[in-house]
Every structure is written in C-alpha cells, then in structure tokens.
Design a protein around this motif. Structure first.
Motif, mmCIF file in Angstrom:
data_model
loop_
_atom_site.group_PDB
_atom_site.id
_atom_site.type_symbol
_atom_site.label_atom_id
_atom_site.label_comp_id
_atom_site.label_asym_id
_atom_site.label_seq_id
_atom_site.Cartn_x
_atom_site.Cartn_y
_atom_site.Cartn_z
ATOM 1 N N GLY A 38 20.603 -41.002 -13.241
ATOM 2 C CA GLY A 38 20.975 -40.571 -13.713
ATOM 3 C C GLY A 38 21.267 -39.321 -12.860
ATOM 4 N N GLN A 39 20.746 -38.748 -11.704
ATOM 5 C CA GLN A 39 20.867 -37.739 -11.082
ATOM 6 C C GLN A 39 22.506 -37.834 -10.183
ATOM 7 N N GLN A 40 22.838 -38.641 -10.033
ATOM 8 C CA GLN A 40 24.145 -39.276 -9.575
ATOM 9 C C GLN A 40 25.030 -39.458 -10.451
ATOM 10 N N LEU A 41 24.851 -39.804 -11.598
ATOM 11 C CA LEU A 41 25.713 -39.639 -12.481
ATOM 12 C C LEU A 41 26.767 -38.142 -12.945
ATOM 13 N N HIS A 42 25.831 -37.116 -12.595
ATOM 14 C CA HIS A 42 26.990 -35.760 -12.837
ATOM 15 C C HIS A 42 27.520 -35.392 -11.668
ATOM 16 N N ASP A 43 27.613 -36.627 -10.684
ATOM 17 C CA ASP A 43 28.286 -36.358 -9.283
ATOM 18 C C ASP A 43 29.774 -37.432 -9.566
ATOM 19 N N PRO A 44 30.860 -36.802 -9.830
ATOM 20 C CA PRO A 44 32.066 -37.784 -9.619
ATOM 21 C C PRO A 44 32.026 -38.328 -9.225
ATOM 22 N N LYS A 45 31.617 -38.399 -7.010
ATOM 23 C CA LYS A 45 31.977 -38.791 -6.337
ATOM 24 C C LYS A 45 30.855 -40.197 -6.240
ATOM 25 N N TYR A 46 30.679 -40.489 -7.581
ATOM 26 C CA TYR A 46 29.918 -41.377 -7.012
ATOM 27 C C TYR A 46 30.332 -43.241 -7.805
ATOM 28 N N GLY A 47 31.169 -42.461 -8.857
ATOM 29 C CA GLY A 47 31.949 -43.318 -9.641
ATOM 30 C C GLY A 47 31.291 -43.127 -11.041
ATOM 31 N N TYR A 48 29.807 -43.098 -11.194
ATOM 32 C CA TYR A 48 29.173 -43.735 -12.370
ATOM 33 C C TYR A 48 29.937 -43.048 -13.707
ATOM 34 N N GLN A 49 30.777 -41.967 -13.531
ATOM 35 C CA GLN A 49 31.543 -41.443 -14.980
ATOM 36 C C GLN A 49 32.214 -42.318 -15.391
ATOM 37 N N ILE A 50 33.138 -43.023 -14.081
ATOM 38 C CA ILE A 50 34.283 -44.351 -15.308
ATOM 39 C C ILE A 50 33.403 -45.409 -15.056
#
Length: 67
Positions: A38-50
C-alpha cells in the motif's frame, strides 16, 4: 501517473480487497495503508502503478498472511 488516476486505482484495489477478504471497505482501507504494498503503490519506482488491481490485491493478501 496523475494523482486522480492513482486515487481511482487505490479505490478499486481497496474495494476488491474488501470483497476478497469479506470485510468492510473501511477495514480494507486500514489494512491497505498498513501494508508495504500500500505504501509502495504511491512510489512509481516499485512499478505497482502499472500492475493490475488483482495482482496488487494478491500481493497485499500475501503480505498480510506472512505477518
């Protein structure tokens, strides 16, 4: 990713998480923000947004089960 698109994605993930775990959306919201995913979704470097909503929900459920 535009903020409003990200917030819509987060909403879909939270609602799907609530459905999968048979809990209220409010409880799912609290769980979502307590997870690493949930926290990493806000950071594009983790790729969860795609990633797909289902992929993210499955990662959150796996993380919850591990803890």
């Amino acid at each position: 990713m535009k903020d409003y698109i990200l917030y819509r994605k987060i909403t879909r993930v939270i609602l799907q998480l609530a459905e999968e775990l048979h809990i209220s959306p409010k409880r799912a919201l609290l769980l979502f923000y307590r997870t690493r995913v949930g926290q990493q979704l806000h950071d594009p470097k983790y790729g969860y947004q795609i990633m797909s909503d289902t992929y993210i929900v499955n990662d959150i459920i796996s993380e919850i089960r591990e803890s």
